[in-house]
Design a protein around this motif. Structure first.
Motif, short mmCIF file in Angstrom:
data_model
loop_
_atom_site.label_atom_id
_atom_site.label_comp_id
_atom_site.label_asym_id
_atom_site.label_seq_id
_atom_site.Cartn_x
_atom_site.Cartn_y
_atom_site.Cartn_z
N TYR A 30 38.05 -12.30 -5.32
CA TYR A 30 39.28 -13.00 -5.67
C TYR A 30 39.17 -13.58 -7.07
N ARG A 38 35.05 -9.05 -0.54
CA ARG A 38 36.37 -9.30 -1.09
C ARG A 38 36.17 -10.13 -2.35
N ARG A 77 43.03 -17.44 -6.69
CA ARG A 77 42.61 -16.88 -5.40
C ARG A 77 43.41 -15.63 -5.02
N LYS A 78 43.84 -14.90 -6.03
CA LYS A 78 44.53 -13.64 -5.81
C LYS A 78 43.48 -12.57 -5.58
N LEU A 79 43.69 -11.74 -4.56
CA LEU A 79 42.75 -10.68 -4.21
C LEU A 79 42.72 -9.64 -5.32
N THR A 105 38.64 -5.21 -2.81
CA THR A 105 38.06 -5.30 -1.47
C THR A 105 37.29 -4.03 -1.16
#
Length: 144
Positions: free
Chosen positions: A132, A130, A137-139, A142
């Motif tokens: 970020y 994953r 810390r936004k995805l 993935t």
């Protein structure tokens, strides 16, 4: 995970095939140099693959995974048919490699990200990732 199972199956089949060929040569009493070298090579190759994969078999079967997280730099190599990505974890100084990863060109190639990489407990085989944004810390991305 497909790569792990492929290595395990090829290793087992190589060892089993070499043993059968050795047994057939023993029964027929025909020991040609070419057959002995091919069988011995197959046996050694299979034992090598099994030595690499069998220590992690317990973790794969029982799904005992470890998550390595922290700042990372993702280097994507898309020179072949599929792209490969190297995740260089800056905090732990570990390197993990994944296949078929989409491009991160919109975010930059060598800027630090915050990554969570799922690996086996012995850190030998990669399971997933994953990525970020390091600040929010936004995805971003993935693994499938």
């Amino acid at each position: 995970m497909i790569f792990y199972y492929l290595m395990l199956i090829v290793g087992a089949l190589s060892v089993i095939g070499a043993v059968f060929v050795f047994f057939a040569m023993y029964v027929d009493k025909e020991y040609s140099l070419l057959n002995v070298v091919k069988s011995l090579g197959s046996f050694v190759f299979g034992v090598f693959l099994l030595a690499v994969t069998l220590p992690s078999l317990k973790y794969v079967v029982l799904k005992e995974y470890d998550v390595v997280s922290g700042k990372c730099v993702v280097e994507i190599d898309s020179s072949g048919r599929s792209s490969m990505a190297d995740f260089n974890m800056l905090d732990t100084d570990e390197l993990f490699t994944f296949n078929d990863i989409p491009a991160l060109d919109a975010y930059g190639k060598s800027i630090p990200y915050y990554c969570k990489v799922t690996v086996t407990k012995d850190h030998m085989f990669e399971i997933g990732y994953r990525i970020y944004d390091v600040k929010t810390r936004k995805l971003i991305l993935t693994s499938p």
